[in-house]
Enzyme design. Structure first.
Site, PDB file in Angstrom:
ATOM      1  N   GLU A 273      -5.670  -8.421  -0.736  1.00 29.76           N
ATOM      2  CA  GLU A 273      -6.293  -8.183   0.571  1.00 29.76           C
ATOM      3  C   GLU A 273      -7.769  -7.860   0.373  1.00 29.76           C
ATOM      4  O   GLU A 273      -8.116  -6.956  -0.386  1.00 29.76           O
ATOM      5  CB  GLU A 273      -5.641  -7.006   1.306  1.00 29.76           C
TER       6      GLU A 273
ATOM      7  N   GLU B  21       0.832  -1.210   0.000  1.00 29.26           N
ATOM      8  CA  GLU B  21       0.000   0.000   0.000  1.00 29.26           C
ATOM      9  C   GLU B  21       0.870   1.265   0.000  1.00 29.26           C
ATOM     10  O   GLU B  21       0.801   2.095   0.907  1.00 29.26           O
ATOM     11  CB  GLU B  21      -0.972  -0.027   1.178  1.00 29.26           C
TER      12      GLU B  21
HETATM   13  C1  BG6 Z   1      -4.795  -3.094   5.031  1.00 32.65           C
HETATM   14  C2  BG6 Z   1      -3.412  -3.335   5.599  1.00 32.65           C
HETATM   15  O1  BG6 Z   1      -4.897  -1.857   4.476  1.00 32.65           O
HETATM   16  O2  BG6 Z   1      -5.839  -3.182   5.950  1.00 32.65           O
HETATM   17  C3  BG6 Z   1      -3.390  -4.479   6.614  1.00 32.65           C
HETATM   18  O3  BG6 Z   1      -2.506  -3.623   4.559  1.00 32.65           O
HETATM   19  C4  BG6 Z   1      -4.524  -4.292   7.585  1.00 32.65           C
HETATM   20  O4  BG6 Z   1      -2.144  -4.489   7.257  1.00 32.65           O
HETATM   21  C5  BG6 Z   1      -5.823  -4.326   6.797  1.00 32.65           C
HETATM   22  O5  BG6 Z   1      -4.516  -5.227   8.608  1.00 32.65           O
HETATM   23  C6  BG6 Z   1      -7.060  -4.277   7.647  1.00 32.65           C
HETATM   24  O6  BG6 Z   1      -7.012  -3.157   8.481  1.00 32.65           O
HETATM   25  P1  BG6 Z   1      -7.108  -3.277  10.046  1.00 32.65           P
HETATM   26  O7  BG6 Z   1      -6.828  -1.928  10.521  1.00 32.65           O
HETATM   27  O8  BG6 Z   1      -8.474  -3.739  10.354  1.00 32.65           O
HETATM   28  O9  BG6 Z   1      -6.091  -4.268  10.491  1.00 32.65           O
END
Ligand code: BG6
Length: 486
Positions: free
Chosen positions: A384, A197
Protein backbone atom coordinates in the site's frame (compact mmCIF):
# COMPACT_ATOMS: atom_id res chain seq x y z
CA UNK A 1 20.57 -2.72 -11.15
CA UNK A 2 16.87 -1.84 -11.13
CA UNK A 3 13.93 -4.03 -10.17
CA UNK A 4 14.29 -7.80 -10.48
CA UNK A 5 12.96 -9.23 -13.76
CA UNK A 6 9.85 -10.75 -12.23
CA UNK A 7 9.13 -7.80 -9.90
CA UNK A 8 5.39 -7.71 -9.16
CA UNK A 9 3.55 -4.54 -10.18
CA UNK A 10 -0.06 -3.94 -9.32
CA UNK A 11 -2.58 -2.31 -7.06
CA UNK A 12 -4.26 -3.02 -3.76
CA UNK A 13 -7.90 -2.69 -2.70
CA UNK A 14 -10.05 -4.27 0.00
CA UNK A 15 -13.40 -6.03 0.03
CA UNK A 16 -15.32 -3.62 2.25
CA UNK A 17 -13.97 -0.55 0.46
CA UNK A 18 -14.79 -1.59 -3.12
CA UNK A 19 -17.30 -4.39 -3.30
CA UNK A 20 -20.56 -2.80 -2.19
CA UNK A 21 -23.36 -5.41 -2.42
CA UNK A 22 -23.22 -5.33 1.36
CA UNK A 23 -26.30 -7.54 1.76
CA UNK A 24 -26.04 -9.65 -1.41
CA UNK A 25 -24.73 -13.14 -2.09
CA UNK A 26 -25.44 -14.41 1.42
CA UNK A 27 -23.06 -11.92 3.11
CA UNK A 28 -23.85 -10.91 6.68
CA UNK A 29 -23.27 -7.34 7.97
CA UNK A 30 -19.85 -6.15 9.12
CA UNK A 31 -19.15 -3.14 11.34
CA UNK A 32 -18.20 -0.84 8.46
CA UNK A 33 -21.69 -1.35 6.97
CA UNK A 34 -22.93 0.83 9.85
CA UNK A 35 -20.38 3.62 9.33
CA UNK A 36 -21.30 7.02 7.90
CA UNK A 37 -19.19 9.49 5.88
CA UNK A 38 -16.71 11.70 7.78
CA UNK A 39 -14.50 14.48 6.40
CA UNK A 40 -10.92 15.59 5.90
CA UNK A 41 -10.23 14.97 9.60
CA UNK A 42 -11.15 11.32 9.07
CA UNK A 43 -13.85 11.49 11.72
CA UNK A 44 -16.29 8.89 10.47
CA UNK A 45 -18.59 7.29 13.02
CA UNK A 46 -20.39 4.00 13.45
CA UNK A 47 -24.00 4.26 14.66
CA UNK A 48 -26.05 1.81 16.70
CA UNK A 49 -29.15 1.62 18.92
CA UNK A 50 -28.48 1.80 22.65
CA UNK A 51 -30.35 -0.41 25.09
CA UNK A 52 -32.43 2.62 26.20
CA UNK A 53 -33.55 3.29 22.60
CA UNK A 54 -31.30 6.28 21.97
CA UNK A 55 -28.83 6.46 19.10
CA UNK A 56 -25.28 5.60 20.06
CA UNK A 57 -22.03 6.09 18.19
CA UNK A 58 -18.43 4.95 18.31
CA UNK A 59 -15.40 5.33 16.11
CA UNK A 60 -14.57 2.74 13.50
CA UNK A 61 -13.15 -0.36 15.22
CA UNK A 62 -14.61 0.94 18.47
CA UNK A 63 -17.00 -1.16 20.48
CA UNK A 64 -20.75 -1.34 20.94
CA UNK A 65 -22.00 0.06 24.23
CA UNK A 66 -23.23 -2.72 26.57
CA UNK A 67 -26.65 -3.98 25.47
CA UNK A 68 -26.55 -1.97 22.22
CA UNK A 69 -27.31 -3.42 18.76
CA UNK A 70 -26.12 -2.34 15.33
CA UNK A 71 -28.92 -0.68 13.36
CA UNK A 72 -29.28 1.34 10.15
CA UNK A 73 -30.87 4.80 10.33
CA UNK A 74 -32.83 6.34 7.43
CA UNK A 75 -31.17 9.76 7.69
CA UNK A 76 -27.64 8.39 7.34
CA UNK A 77 -25.82 7.59 4.08
CA UNK A 78 -23.73 4.43 4.36
CA UNK A 79 -21.04 4.67 1.66
CA UNK A 80 -19.75 1.10 1.95
CA UNK A 81 -23.15 -0.30 0.94
CA UNK A 82 -22.49 0.78 -2.65
CA UNK A 83 -18.77 1.55 -2.63
CA UNK A 84 -17.37 1.09 -6.17
CA UNK A 85 -19.64 -1.90 -6.69
CA UNK A 86 -16.70 -4.14 -7.60
CA UNK A 87 -18.98 -7.05 -6.71
CA UNK A 88 -20.85 -6.50 -9.97
CA UNK A 89 -18.08 -4.78 -11.95
CA UNK A 90 -15.10 -7.01 -11.17
CA UNK A 91 -14.69 -8.29 -14.74
CA UNK A 92 -14.53 -4.80 -16.17
CA UNK A 93 -12.20 -3.66 -13.37
CA UNK A 94 -9.78 -6.56 -13.66
CA UNK A 95 -9.67 -6.06 -17.45
CA UNK A 96 -8.63 -2.45 -16.78
CA UNK A 97 -5.96 -3.62 -14.29
CA UNK A 98 -4.66 -6.00 -16.96
CA UNK A 99 -4.61 -3.18 -19.51
CA UNK A 100 -2.33 -1.28 -17.12
CA UNK A 101 0.01 -4.27 -17.10
CA UNK A 102 -0.65 -5.52 -13.56
CA UNK A 103 1.20 -8.71 -12.78
CA UNK A 104 -0.27 -8.84 -9.29
CA UNK A 105 -3.32 -7.55 -7.47
CA UNK A 106 -4.10 -7.44 -3.76
CA UNK A 107 -7.59 -7.56 -2.34
CA UNK A 108 -9.14 -9.07 0.76
CA UNK A 109 -11.74 -11.76 1.21
CA UNK A 110 -14.70 -10.64 3.25
CA UNK A 111 -15.00 -13.16 6.08
CA UNK A 112 -18.72 -12.33 6.17
CA UNK A 113 -19.15 -13.71 2.62
CA UNK A 114 -17.48 -17.03 3.45
CA UNK A 115 -18.75 -17.64 7.01
CA UNK A 116 -21.60 -15.13 7.50
CA UNK A 117 -22.44 -16.61 10.92
CA UNK A 118 -19.18 -18.30 11.87
CA UNK A 119 -18.47 -22.01 11.80
CA UNK A 120 -21.87 -22.71 13.31
CA UNK A 121 -23.66 -21.17 10.32
CA UNK A 122 -21.44 -23.05 7.84
CA UNK A 123 -19.77 -22.05 4.60
CA UNK A 124 -21.67 -19.77 2.23
CA UNK A 125 -21.12 -21.33 -1.20
CA UNK A 126 -22.14 -18.19 -3.06
CA UNK A 127 -19.37 -16.25 -1.31
CA UNK A 128 -16.81 -18.96 -2.09
CA UNK A 129 -17.80 -18.90 -5.77
CA UNK A 130 -17.66 -15.11 -5.96
CA UNK A 131 -13.99 -15.02 -4.96
CA UNK A 132 -13.17 -18.06 -7.10
CA UNK A 133 -14.50 -16.12 -10.09
CA UNK A 134 -12.51 -13.03 -9.14
CA UNK A 135 -9.28 -15.05 -8.87
CA UNK A 136 -9.99 -16.91 -12.12
CA UNK A 137 -10.49 -13.60 -13.84
CA UNK A 138 -7.07 -12.47 -12.56
CA UNK A 139 -5.43 -15.66 -13.81
CA UNK A 140 -7.03 -15.16 -17.24
CA UNK A 141 -4.76 -12.11 -17.57
CA UNK A 142 -1.73 -13.71 -15.88
CA UNK A 143 -2.27 -11.60 -12.79
CA UNK A 144 -0.85 -13.37 -9.73
CA UNK A 145 -3.23 -12.36 -6.90
CA UNK A 146 -2.01 -11.70 -3.36
CA UNK A 147 -4.93 -12.18 -1.03
CA UNK A 148 -5.54 -10.77 2.45
CA UNK A 149 -7.65 -12.86 4.77
CA UNK A 150 -8.63 -10.22 7.28
CA UNK A 151 -9.21 -6.55 6.71
CA UNK A 152 -11.39 -5.55 9.66
CA UNK A 153 -14.54 -7.06 8.22
CA UNK A 154 -15.49 -10.00 10.34
CA UNK A 155 -19.25 -10.53 10.69
CA UNK A 156 -20.79 -8.44 13.51
CA UNK A 157 -22.15 -11.81 14.56
CA UNK A 158 -18.78 -12.45 16.24
CA UNK A 159 -18.95 -9.30 18.31
CA UNK A 160 -22.51 -10.12 19.31
CA UNK A 161 -21.73 -13.80 20.04
CA UNK A 162 -18.19 -13.80 21.41
CA UNK A 163 -17.64 -10.18 22.34
CA UNK A 164 -14.87 -9.96 19.75
CA UNK A 165 -11.20 -10.91 19.63
CA UNK A 166 -10.55 -11.23 23.36
CA UNK A 167 -12.41 -14.48 23.16
CA UNK A 168 -10.03 -17.25 22.11
CA UNK A 169 -12.86 -18.89 20.20
CA UNK A 170 -11.97 -16.32 17.52
CA UNK A 171 -8.64 -18.07 16.96
CA UNK A 172 -10.42 -21.28 15.98
CA UNK A 173 -12.93 -19.37 13.87
CA UNK A 174 -10.15 -17.63 12.00
CA UNK A 175 -8.09 -20.77 11.50
CA UNK A 176 -11.11 -22.52 9.99
CA UNK A 177 -11.84 -19.56 7.72
CA UNK A 178 -8.19 -19.59 6.61
CA UNK A 179 -8.27 -23.37 6.06
CA UNK A 180 -11.32 -23.12 3.80
CA UNK A 181 -9.74 -20.30 1.78
CA UNK A 182 -6.39 -22.09 1.33
CA UNK A 183 -8.15 -25.30 0.30
CA UNK A 184 -10.60 -23.64 -2.07
CA UNK A 185 -8.18 -21.29 -3.79
CA UNK A 186 -4.74 -22.94 -3.53
CA UNK A 187 -4.60 -23.51 -7.29
CA UNK A 188 -5.41 -19.88 -8.01
CA UNK A 189 -3.70 -18.01 -5.18
CA UNK A 190 -0.23 -18.80 -3.89
CA UNK A 191 0.54 -15.64 -1.91
CA UNK A 192 -1.48 -14.74 1.16
CA UNK A 193 -1.52 -12.11 3.86
CA UNK A 194 -3.10 -12.90 7.21
CA UNK A 195 -4.19 -9.69 9.01
CA UNK A 196 -4.09 -6.29 7.35
CA UNK A 197 -2.10 -3.77 9.39
CA UNK A 198 -2.25 -5.98 12.45
CA UNK A 199 -0.53 -3.24 14.49
CA UNK A 200 -3.50 -0.88 14.12
CA UNK A 201 -4.56 -1.03 17.77
CA UNK A 202 -1.06 -0.41 19.05
CA UNK A 203 -0.68 2.55 16.72
CA UNK A 204 -4.02 3.92 17.83
CA UNK A 205 -2.84 3.68 21.42
CA UNK A 206 0.33 5.56 20.52
CA UNK A 207 -1.65 8.44 19.01
CA UNK A 208 -4.29 8.51 21.72
CA UNK A 209 -7.23 7.00 19.81
CA UNK A 210 -8.65 4.87 22.59
CA UNK A 211 -10.43 1.64 21.79
CA UNK A 212 -11.10 0.04 25.13
CA UNK A 213 -8.60 -0.62 27.89
CA UNK A 214 -5.04 -1.71 27.26
CA UNK A 215 -5.43 -5.20 28.69
CA UNK A 216 -8.23 -5.90 26.21
CA UNK A 217 -6.28 -4.46 23.30
CA UNK A 218 -3.14 -6.48 23.96
CA UNK A 219 -5.16 -9.67 24.44
CA UNK A 220 -7.02 -9.09 21.19
CA UNK A 221 -3.79 -8.49 19.34
CA UNK A 222 -2.15 -11.55 20.88
CA UNK A 223 -5.07 -13.71 19.77
CA UNK A 224 -4.74 -12.33 16.25
CA UNK A 225 -0.99 -13.00 16.22
CA UNK A 226 -1.61 -16.59 17.31
CA UNK A 227 -4.43 -16.98 14.76
CA UNK A 228 -2.08 -15.71 12.04
CA UNK A 229 0.69 -18.14 13.10
CA UNK A 230 -1.71 -21.06 13.09
CA UNK A 231 -2.88 -20.19 9.62
CA UNK A 232 0.69 -19.98 8.31
CA UNK A 233 1.23 -23.51 9.63
CA UNK A 234 -2.01 -24.66 8.04
CA UNK A 235 -1.13 -23.17 4.66
CA UNK A 236 2.25 -24.88 4.64
CA UNK A 237 0.63 -28.18 5.53
CA UNK A 238 -2.05 -27.83 2.84
CA UNK A 239 0.51 -26.95 0.18
CA UNK A 240 4.14 -26.15 0.90
CA UNK A 241 4.18 -23.89 -2.16
CA UNK A 242 1.83 -21.41 -0.47
CA UNK A 243 3.63 -18.34 0.87
CA UNK A 244 1.99 -16.45 3.70
CA UNK A 245 3.12 -12.99 4.71
CA UNK A 246 2.25 -10.73 7.58
CA UNK A 247 1.08 -7.18 6.85
CA UNK A 248 2.06 -4.34 9.15
CA UNK A 249 1.25 -0.65 8.83
CA UNK A 250 4.43 1.25 8.06
CA UNK A 251 5.13 3.65 10.89
CA UNK A 252 8.00 5.92 9.92
CA UNK A 253 8.84 8.18 12.85
CA UNK A 254 11.44 10.95 13.04
CA UNK A 255 12.66 12.89 16.06
CA UNK A 256 11.59 16.54 15.65
CA UNK A 257 14.87 17.77 17.17
CA UNK A 258 18.37 16.30 17.72
CA UNK A 259 17.69 16.23 21.47
CA UNK A 260 18.65 12.65 22.44
CA UNK A 261 15.33 12.42 24.26
CA UNK A 262 13.54 12.98 20.97
CA UNK A 263 15.79 10.50 19.16
CA UNK A 264 15.11 7.84 21.75
CA UNK A 265 11.38 8.60 21.72
CA UNK A 266 11.26 8.15 17.93
CA UNK A 267 13.07 4.82 18.16
CA UNK A 268 10.77 3.67 20.95
CA UNK A 269 7.74 4.52 18.78
CA UNK A 270 9.17 2.39 15.98
CA UNK A 271 9.73 -0.49 18.40
CA UNK A 272 6.28 -0.21 19.95
CA UNK A 273 4.20 0.45 16.89
CA UNK A 274 5.97 -1.70 14.29
CA UNK A 275 8.50 -4.12 15.77
CA UNK A 276 6.26 -5.48 18.54
CA UNK A 277 4.14 -7.11 15.82
CA UNK A 278 6.92 -7.51 13.26
CA UNK A 279 9.13 -9.45 15.68
CA UNK A 280 6.25 -11.62 16.88
CA UNK A 281 5.32 -12.58 13.32
CA UNK A 282 8.68 -12.66 11.54
CA UNK A 283 10.96 -13.82 14.37
CA UNK A 284 8.26 -15.91 16.02
CA UNK A 285 8.51 -14.36 19.47
CA UNK A 286 7.86 -11.09 21.21
CA UNK A 287 10.91 -8.84 21.46
CA UNK A 288 12.67 -8.12 24.77
CA UNK A 289 11.24 -4.60 24.92
CA UNK A 290 7.70 -6.06 25.00
CA UNK A 291 8.17 -6.37 28.76
CA UNK A 292 8.63 -2.60 28.97
CA UNK A 293 5.49 -2.03 26.88
CA UNK A 294 3.38 -4.34 29.02
CA UNK A 295 4.69 -2.65 32.16
CA UNK A 296 4.11 0.87 30.79
CA UNK A 297 0.59 -0.03 29.76
CA UNK A 298 -0.24 -2.02 32.90
CA UNK A 299 -0.82 -5.24 31.00
CA UNK A 300 -0.37 -8.83 32.14
CA UNK A 301 -0.42 -11.00 29.05
CA UNK A 302 -0.72 -14.72 29.54
CA UNK A 303 0.98 -16.61 26.75
CA UNK A 304 0.53 -20.37 26.78
CA UNK A 305 3.21 -22.84 25.75
CA UNK A 306 1.05 -23.75 22.78
CA UNK A 307 0.89 -20.10 21.72
CA UNK A 308 4.66 -19.82 21.91
CA UNK A 309 5.08 -22.96 19.81
CA UNK A 310 2.54 -21.79 17.22
CA UNK A 311 4.30 -18.44 16.92
CA UNK A 312 7.68 -20.09 16.39
CA UNK A 313 6.38 -22.68 13.95
CA UNK A 314 4.13 -20.23 12.11
CA UNK A 315 6.54 -17.45 11.21
CA UNK A 316 5.54 -15.39 8.19
CA UNK A 317 7.28 -16.12 4.90
CA UNK A 318 7.60 -12.48 3.89
CA UNK A 319 6.96 -9.04 5.29
CA UNK A 320 4.29 -6.93 3.62
CA UNK A 321 3.69 -3.38 4.78
CA UNK A 322 1.98 -0.13 3.89
CA UNK A 323 3.74 3.21 3.59
CA UNK A 324 1.96 6.53 3.07
CA UNK A 325 3.72 9.16 5.15
CA UNK A 326 6.08 9.90 8.02
CA UNK A 327 5.55 11.76 11.30
CA UNK A 328 7.70 13.51 13.88
CA UNK A 329 7.64 13.08 17.63
CA UNK A 330 9.13 15.27 20.32
CA UNK A 331 9.45 15.66 24.06
CA UNK A 332 9.26 19.45 23.62
CA UNK A 333 6.38 21.83 23.10
CA UNK A 334 5.32 21.20 19.54
CA UNK A 335 3.52 22.98 16.76
CA UNK A 336 0.94 21.73 14.37
CA UNK A 337 -0.06 18.09 14.27
CA UNK A 338 -0.38 16.21 11.00
CA UNK A 339 -2.49 13.21 10.03
CA UNK A 340 -1.65 9.88 8.52
CA UNK A 341 -3.20 6.58 7.58
CA UNK A 342 -2.80 5.37 11.17
CA UNK A 343 0.09 7.14 12.84
CA UNK A 344 -0.22 10.86 13.49
CA UNK A 345 2.38 13.21 14.89
CA UNK A 346 3.98 16.59 14.78
CA UNK A 347 4.39 18.37 11.44
CA UNK A 348 7.75 18.28 9.67
CA UNK A 349 8.93 21.71 8.45
CA UNK A 350 10.68 20.07 5.48
CA UNK A 351 7.62 18.31 4.11
CA UNK A 352 4.41 19.27 2.36
CA UNK A 353 1.11 17.65 3.32
CA UNK A 354 -1.85 16.33 1.31
CA UNK A 355 -5.37 17.82 1.52
CA UNK A 356 -5.94 15.44 4.42
CA UNK A 357 -2.85 16.65 6.25
CA UNK A 358 -0.66 13.59 5.58
CA UNK A 359 2.99 14.36 4.92
CA UNK A 360 4.41 13.51 1.50
CA UNK A 361 7.78 11.90 2.10
CA UNK A 362 9.36 9.67 -0.56
CA UNK A 363 12.77 9.74 1.14
CA UNK A 364 11.03 8.35 4.20
CA UNK A 365 9.94 5.43 2.04
CA UNK A 366 13.55 4.66 1.12
CA UNK A 367 14.64 5.04 4.74
CA UNK A 368 11.83 2.77 5.92
CA UNK A 369 12.62 0.09 3.32
CA UNK A 370 16.21 0.01 4.61
CA UNK A 371 15.07 -0.14 8.24
CA UNK A 372 12.89 -3.18 7.54
CA UNK A 373 15.46 -4.86 5.34
CA UNK A 374 18.16 -4.47 7.98
CA UNK A 375 16.01 -5.64 10.87
CA UNK A 376 14.14 -8.58 9.37
CA UNK A 377 16.23 -9.99 6.55
CA UNK A 378 13.07 -11.31 4.86
CA UNK A 379 11.70 -10.56 1.41
CA UNK A 380 9.68 -7.34 1.49
CA UNK A 381 6.49 -6.47 -0.35
CA UNK A 382 5.03 -2.97 -0.28
CA UNK A 383 1.29 -3.53 -0.57
CA UNK A 384 0.00 0.00 0.00
CA UNK A 385 1.28 3.42 -1.04
CA UNK A 386 -0.77 6.15 -2.64
CA UNK A 387 -2.27 9.61 -2.54
CA UNK A 388 -5.84 10.48 -1.62
CA UNK A 389 -6.91 13.65 -3.45
CA UNK A 390 -9.90 15.53 -4.82
CA UNK A 391 -10.03 14.96 -8.60
CA UNK A 392 -11.69 17.24 -11.13
CA UNK A 393 -13.57 15.75 -14.05
CA UNK A 394 -13.17 18.08 -17.05
CA UNK A 395 -16.03 18.85 -19.43
CA UNK A 396 -14.73 16.21 -21.87
CA UNK A 397 -14.56 13.61 -19.10
CA UNK A 398 -10.75 13.62 -18.75
CA UNK A 399 -9.05 13.74 -15.34
CA UNK A 400 -5.62 15.31 -15.11
CA UNK A 401 -4.20 13.93 -11.87
CA UNK A 402 -0.58 14.99 -12.22
CA UNK A 403 -0.34 15.38 -8.39
CA UNK A 404 -0.98 11.62 -8.09
CA UNK A 405 1.56 10.81 -10.79
CA UNK A 406 4.07 13.01 -9.02
CA UNK A 407 3.49 11.35 -5.62
CA UNK A 408 3.81 7.85 -7.07
CA UNK A 409 6.77 8.73 -9.30
CA UNK A 410 8.78 10.05 -6.37
CA UNK A 411 7.93 7.04 -4.22
CA UNK A 412 8.80 4.56 -6.96
CA UNK A 413 12.10 6.38 -7.55
CA UNK A 414 12.87 6.10 -3.83
CA UNK A 415 11.94 2.43 -3.90
CA UNK A 416 14.19 1.87 -6.91
CA UNK A 417 17.08 3.58 -5.11
CA UNK A 418 16.56 1.35 -2.09
CA UNK A 419 16.55 -1.75 -4.30
CA UNK A 420 19.75 -0.58 -5.99
CA UNK A 421 21.26 -0.22 -2.53
CA UNK A 422 20.48 -3.85 -1.74
CA UNK A 423 16.95 -3.92 -0.31
CA UNK A 424 15.22 -7.22 -1.03
CA UNK A 425 11.82 -6.08 -2.34
CA UNK A 426 9.79 -8.26 -4.68
CA UNK A 427 6.63 -6.28 -5.34
CA UNK A 428 4.68 -3.06 -5.18
CA UNK A 429 0.92 -2.66 -5.16
CA UNK A 430 -0.11 0.98 -4.99
CA UNK A 431 -3.26 1.90 -3.08
CA UNK A 432 -5.90 1.84 -4.59
CA UNK A 433 -5.91 1.54 -8.38
CA UNK A 434 -9.63 2.23 -8.58
CA UNK A 435 -11.53 4.86 -6.56
CA UNK A 436 -12.99 3.38 -3.39
CA UNK A 437 -14.40 4.37 -0.01
CA UNK A 438 -11.72 5.88 2.22
CA UNK A 439 -11.26 3.75 5.32
CA UNK A 440 -10.76 6.61 7.77
CA UNK A 441 -13.09 9.24 6.35
CA UNK A 442 -15.66 7.14 4.50
CA UNK A 443 -15.37 9.48 1.53
CA UNK A 444 -15.61 8.41 -2.11
CA UNK A 445 -14.40 11.91 -2.97
CA UNK A 446 -11.05 11.16 -1.37
CA UNK A 447 -9.79 9.48 -4.50
CA UNK A 448 -6.74 7.24 -4.92
CA UNK A 449 -7.42 5.54 -8.24
CA UNK A 450 -5.97 5.39 -11.72
CA UNK A 451 -9.56 4.55 -12.56
CA UNK A 452 -12.28 7.02 -11.71
CA UNK A 453 -15.60 5.70 -10.37
CA UNK A 454 -18.62 7.92 -10.77
CA UNK A 455 -19.89 7.96 -7.18
CA UNK A 456 -19.67 10.79 -4.67
CA UNK A 457 -19.95 11.27 -0.91
CA UNK A 458 -23.72 11.61 -1.08
CA UNK A 459 -24.21 8.35 -2.95
CA UNK A 460 -24.82 10.09 -6.31
CA UNK A 461 -23.33 8.71 -9.51
CA UNK A 462 -23.87 5.99 -12.09
CA UNK A 463 -20.68 4.08 -11.18
CA UNK A 464 -19.20 4.30 -14.67
CA UNK A 465 -15.43 3.93 -14.85
CA UNK A 466 -13.05 6.40 -16.56
CA UNK A 467 -9.28 6.37 -17.06
CA UNK A 468 -7.34 9.20 -15.43
CA UNK A 469 -4.01 10.48 -16.82
CA UNK A 470 -2.26 8.37 -14.17
CA UNK A 471 -3.76 5.24 -15.79
CA UNK A 472 -1.65 5.76 -18.94
CA UNK A 473 1.39 6.72 -16.89
CA UNK A 474 1.33 3.57 -14.70
CA UNK A 475 0.90 1.45 -17.83
CA UNK A 476 4.28 2.73 -19.04
CA UNK A 477 5.83 2.14 -15.61
CA UNK A 478 4.80 -1.51 -15.56
CA UNK A 479 5.72 -2.03 -19.23
CA UNK A 480 9.28 -0.86 -18.55
CA UNK A 481 9.64 -2.57 -15.15
CA UNK A 482 9.88 0.79 -13.46
CA UNK A 483 12.38 2.35 -15.87
CA UNK A 484 9.90 4.87 -17.31
CA UNK A 485 8.90 7.31 -14.59
CA UNK A 486 8.55 10.70 -16.31
C1 BG6 B 1 -4.42 1.97 4.96
C2 BG6 B 1 -5.58 1.00 5.00
O1 BG6 B 1 -3.83 2.08 6.18
O2 BG6 B 1 -4.74 3.27 4.58
C3 BG6 B 1 -6.53 1.19 3.82
O3 BG6 B 1 -5.10 -0.33 4.99
C4 BG6 B 1 -6.85 2.65 3.68
O4 BG6 B 1 -7.69 0.42 4.04
C5 BG6 B 1 -5.54 3.39 3.41
O5 BG6 B 1 -7.79 2.91 2.70
C6 BG6 B 1 -5.71 4.85 3.13
O6 BG6 B 1 -6.42 5.46 4.17
P1 BG6 B 1 -7.76 6.24 3.92
O7 BG6 B 1 -8.25 6.53 5.26
O8 BG6 B 1 -7.41 7.45 3.14
O9 BG6 B 1 -8.67 5.35 3.15
Amino acid sequence: MGFQKDFLWGGSISAAQVEGAWNEGGKSPVQIDYAAVGGTKGNRKVYFRNADGSRGECSLMGRLAPGAKYELFDDIHYPNHIASNFYHHYKEDIALFAEMGFTTFNTSISWARIFPYGMKGGVNKEGVEFYRNVFKECRKYNIDPVITLYKYDEPVYFEETYGGWTNRAMIDEFAEFARICFNEYKDLVNKWLTFNEINIQIVYRAVGVEHGDSQVQYEELHNQIVAAARSVKLAHKIDPKLKVGCMIAGVCVYPLTPDPNDVYLAYKKFQNTFCYCGDAMIRGEYPGFAVRMWKDDGVALSISEEDRRDMLEGKADFLAFSYYNSNCVTTHESGEHVGGNLMRGVGNPYLKVSDWGWTIDPIGFKYFLHLLNDRYDKPLFNVENGLGAYDVVEADGSIHDNYRISYLREHIKAMQAAVNEGVDLFGYTMWGPIDLVSASSGQMDKRYGFIYVDMNDKGEGDLHRAKKDSFYWYKKVTATNGEYLD
